[in-house]
Design a protein around this motif. Structure first.
Motif, PDB file in Angstrom:
ATOM      1  N   LYS A  61       9.957 124.668 101.603  1.00 29.78           N
ATOM      2  CA  LYS A  61      10.885 124.986 100.521  1.00 29.78           C
ATOM      3  C   LYS A  61      12.306 124.707 100.994  1.00 29.78           C
ATOM      4  O   LYS A  61      12.675 125.039 102.105  1.00 29.78           O
ATOM      5  CB  LYS A  61      10.739 126.444 100.113  1.00 29.78           C
ATOM      6  N   LYS A  62      13.103 124.084 100.119  1.00 26.33           N
ATOM      7  CA  LYS A  62      14.459 123.693 100.477  1.00 26.33           C
ATOM      8  C   LYS A  62      15.417 124.056  99.348  1.00 26.33           C
ATOM      9  O   LYS A  62      15.003 124.264  98.212  1.00 26.33           O
ATOM     10  CB  LYS A  62      14.522 122.197 100.761  1.00 26.33           C
ATOM     11  N   VAL A  63      16.710 124.095  99.670  1.00 22.57           N
ATOM     12  CA  VAL A  63      17.748 124.306  98.672  1.00 22.57           C
ATOM     13  C   VAL A  63      18.893 123.354  98.973  1.00 22.57           C
ATOM     14  O   VAL A  63      19.205 123.090 100.133  1.00 22.57           O
ATOM     15  CB  VAL A  63      18.227 125.780  98.631  1.00 22.57           C
ATOM     16  N   VAL A  64      19.486 122.805  97.907  1.00 17.17           N
ATOM     17  CA  VAL A  64      20.625 121.910  98.042  1.00 17.17           C
ATOM     18  C   VAL A  64      21.693 122.370  97.056  1.00 17.17           C
ATOM     19  O   VAL A  64      21.373 122.784  95.936  1.00 17.17           O
ATOM     20  CB  VAL A  64      20.225 120.436  97.798  1.00 17.17           C
ATOM     21  N   GLU A  65      22.944 122.353  97.490  1.00 21.91           N
ATOM     22  CA  GLU A  65      24.056 122.677  96.600  1.00 21.91           C
ATOM     23  C   GLU A  65      24.717 121.368  96.210  1.00 21.91           C
ATOM     24  O   GLU A  65      25.227 120.639  97.058  1.00 21.91           O
ATOM     25  CB  GLU A  65      25.048 123.606  97.288  1.00 21.91           C
ATOM     26  N   THR A  66      24.694 121.062  94.916  1.00 21.70           N
ATOM     27  CA  THR A  66      25.124 119.744  94.465  1.00 21.70           C
ATOM     28  C   THR A  66      25.518 119.762  92.997  1.00 21.70           C
ATOM     29  O   THR A  66      25.344 120.770  92.314  1.00 21.70           O
ATOM     30  CB  THR A  66      23.995 118.715  94.699  1.00 21.70           C
ATOM     31  N   THR A  67      26.008 118.653  92.523  1.00 22.19           N
ATOM     32  CA  THR A  67      26.329 118.456  91.109  1.00 22.19           C
ATOM     33  C   THR A  67      25.238 117.596  90.475  1.00 22.19           C
ATOM     34  O   THR A  67      24.843 116.585  91.040  1.00 22.19           O
ATOM     35  CB  THR A  67      27.689 117.739  90.963  1.00 22.19           C
ATOM     36  N   VAL A  68      24.733 118.022  89.333  1.00 21.45           N
ATOM     37  CA  VAL A  68      23.730 117.244  88.602  1.00 21.45           C
ATOM     38  C   VAL A  68      24.465 116.197  87.768  1.00 21.45           C
ATOM     39  O   VAL A  68      25.300 116.516  86.937  1.00 21.45           O
ATOM     40  CB  VAL A  68      22.871 118.150  87.692  1.00 21.45           C
ATOM     41  N   TRP A  69      24.139 114.921  88.005  1.00 22.71           N
ATOM     42  CA  TRP A  69      24.795 113.820  87.296  1.00 22.71           C
ATOM     43  C   TRP A  69      23.980 113.314  86.116  1.00 22.71           C
ATOM     44  O   TRP A  69      24.514 112.749  85.188  1.00 22.71           O
ATOM     45  CB  TRP A  69      25.069 112.666  88.261  1.00 22.71           C
ATOM     46  N   GLY A  70      22.663 113.504  86.189  1.00 18.44           N
ATOM     47  CA  GLY A  70      21.816 113.007  85.115  1.00 18.44           C
ATOM     48  C   GLY A  70      20.477 113.716  85.116  1.00 18.44           C
ATOM     49  O   GLY A  70      20.098 114.362  86.089  1.00 18.44           O
ATOM     50  N   LEU A  71      19.767 113.575  84.006  1.00 19.32           N
ATOM     51  CA  LEU A  71      18.480 114.233  83.838  1.00 19.32           C
ATOM     52  C   LEU A  71      17.589 113.315  83.014  1.00 19.32           C
ATOM     53  O   LEU A  71      17.989 112.859  81.936  1.00 19.32           O
ATOM     54  CB  LEU A  71      18.717 115.553  83.109  1.00 19.32           C
ATOM     55  N   THR A  72      16.411 112.998  83.540  1.00 16.58           N
ATOM     56  CA  THR A  72      15.426 112.227  82.775  1.00 16.58           C
ATOM     57  C   THR A  72      14.235 113.140  82.502  1.00 16.58           C
ATOM     58  O   THR A  72      14.254 114.319  82.860  1.00 16.58           O
ATOM     59  CB  THR A  72      14.946 110.978  83.547  1.00 16.58           C
ATOM     60  N   ASP A  73      13.191 112.617  81.906  1.00 13.72           N
ATOM     61  CA  ASP A  73      11.986 113.409  81.654  1.00 13.72           C
ATOM     62  C   ASP A  73      11.325 113.859  82.952  1.00 13.72           C
ATOM     63  O   ASP A  73      10.643 114.879  82.969  1.00 13.72           O
ATOM     64  CB  ASP A  73      10.963 112.599  80.853  1.00 13.72           C
ATOM     65  N   GLN A  74      11.535 113.096  84.022  1.00  9.69           N
ATOM     66  CA  GLN A  74      10.811 113.370  85.257  1.00  9.69           C
ATOM     67  C   GLN A  74      11.682 113.682  86.460  1.00  9.69           C
ATOM     68  O   GLN A  74      11.187 114.187  87.466  1.00  9.69           O
ATOM     69  CB  GLN A  74       9.918 112.177  85.596  1.00  9.69           C
ATOM     70  N   ARG A  75      12.985 113.380  86.392  1.00 10.67           N
ATOM     71  CA  ARG A  75      13.831 113.510  87.590  1.00 10.67           C
ATOM     72  C   ARG A  75      15.194 114.103  87.281  1.00 10.67           C
ATOM     73  O   ARG A  75      15.743 113.897  86.204  1.00 10.67           O
ATOM     74  CB  ARG A  75      14.050 112.142  88.225  1.00 10.67           C
ATOM     75  N   VAL A  76      15.740 114.762  88.315  1.00  9.65           N
ATOM     76  CA  VAL A  76      17.134 115.188  88.298  1.00  9.65           C
ATOM     77  C   VAL A  76      17.882 114.173  89.149  1.00  9.65           C
ATOM     78  O   VAL A  76      17.482 113.872  90.278  1.00  9.65           O
ATOM     79  CB  VAL A  76      17.288 116.602  88.903  1.00  9.65           C
ATOM     80  N   ILE A  77      18.953 113.624  88.601  1.00 12.99           N
ATOM     81  CA  ILE A  77      19.732 112.605  89.303  1.00 12.99           C
ATOM     82  C   ILE A  77      20.985 113.244  89.870  1.00 12.99           C
ATOM     83  O   ILE A  77      21.747 113.895  89.151  1.00 12.99           O
ATOM     84  CB  ILE A  77      20.108 111.446  88.362  1.00 12.99           C
ATOM     85  N   LEU A  78      21.170 113.063  91.176  1.00 11.36           N
ATOM     86  CA  LEU A  78      22.319 113.605  91.884  1.00 11.36           C
ATOM     87  C   LEU A  78      23.263 112.473  92.262  1.00 11.36           C
ATOM     88  O   LEU A  78      22.953 111.296  92.052  1.00 11.36           O
ATOM     89  CB  LEU A  78      21.851 114.353  93.141  1.00 11.36           C
ATOM     90  N   LYS A  79      24.376 112.813  92.843  1.00 11.24           N
ATOM     91  CA  LYS A  79      25.352 111.826  93.295  1.00 11.24           C
ATOM     92  C   LYS A  79      24.694 110.849  94.267  1.00 11.24           C
ATOM     93  O   LYS A  79      23.768 111.206  94.988  1.00 11.24           O
ATOM     94  CB  LYS A  79      26.510 112.560  93.980  1.00 11.24           C
ATOM     95  N   GLN A  80      25.177 109.631  94.299  1.00 11.70           N
ATOM     96  CA  GLN A  80      24.701 108.559  95.171  1.00 11.70           C
ATOM     97  C   GLN A  80      23.259 108.162  94.886  1.00 11.70           C
ATOM     98  O   GLN A  80      22.561 107.638  95.738  1.00 11.70           O
ATOM     99  CB  GLN A  80      24.857 108.947  96.641  1.00 11.70           C
ATOM    100  N   GLY A  81      22.783 108.431  93.670  1.00 14.91           N
ATOM    101  CA  GLY A  81      21.458 107.996  93.266  1.00 14.91           C
ATOM    102  C   GLY A  81      20.309 108.794  93.843  1.00 14.91           C
ATOM    103  O   GLY A  81      19.151 108.411  93.681  1.00 14.91           O
ATOM    104  N   ASN A  82      20.582 109.901  94.507  1.00 17.76           N
ATOM    105  CA  ASN A  82      19.506 110.753  95.011  1.00 17.76           C
ATOM    106  C   ASN A  82      18.818 111.436  93.838  1.00 17.76           C
ATOM    107  O   ASN A  82      19.473 111.828  92.867  1.00 17.76           O
ATOM    108  CB  ASN A  82      20.061 111.807  95.972  1.00 17.76           C
ATOM    109  N   VAL A  83      17.496 111.576  93.920  1.00 15.54           N
ATOM    110  CA  VAL A  83      16.739 112.200  92.839  1.00 15.54           C
ATOM    111  C   VAL A  83      15.762 113.236  93.393  1.00 15.54           C
ATOM    112  O   VAL A  83      15.276 113.120  94.522  1.00 15.54           O
ATOM    113  CB  VAL A  83      15.962 111.167  91.992  1.00 15.54           C
TER     114      VAL A  83
END
Length: 93
Positions: A61-83
């Protein structure tokens, strides 16, 4: 019993491996997760606010503090294209 989440940087997400299995069992929890992620997307786009995303990869289990840039049906998109696959997210706050 307290559950421990390892704090990681968003840049580390690209090296993680995610199983295809859903981490939540309850339909209400799944619906709440989607609602929370939609709110996080609004906060990220309007106020550039960071949130904590609690998730599980194939190891722990992990936690990341970040800004959500996008949302698709299957993924959360973070800065620099991380999902992060939505089905591996436990909650966001």
């Amino acid at each position: 019993m307290a559950v421990h989440f390892e704090l990681i940087e968003k840049e580390e997400i690209a090296q993680l491996s995610f199983p295809k299995v859903e981490v939540l069992n309850d339909a209400k929890e799944i619906q709440q997760r989607l609602s929370d992620l939609s709110r996080a997307l609004s906060l990220g786009n309007l106020e550039h606010s960071k949130i904590k995303i609690y998730f599980e990869d194939n190891e722990s289990k992990k936690v990341v503090e970040t800004t959500v840039w996008g949302l698709t049906d299957q993924r959360v998109i973070l800065k620099q294209g991380n999902v992060i696959p939505i089905h591996r997210i436990i909650r966001s706050a």
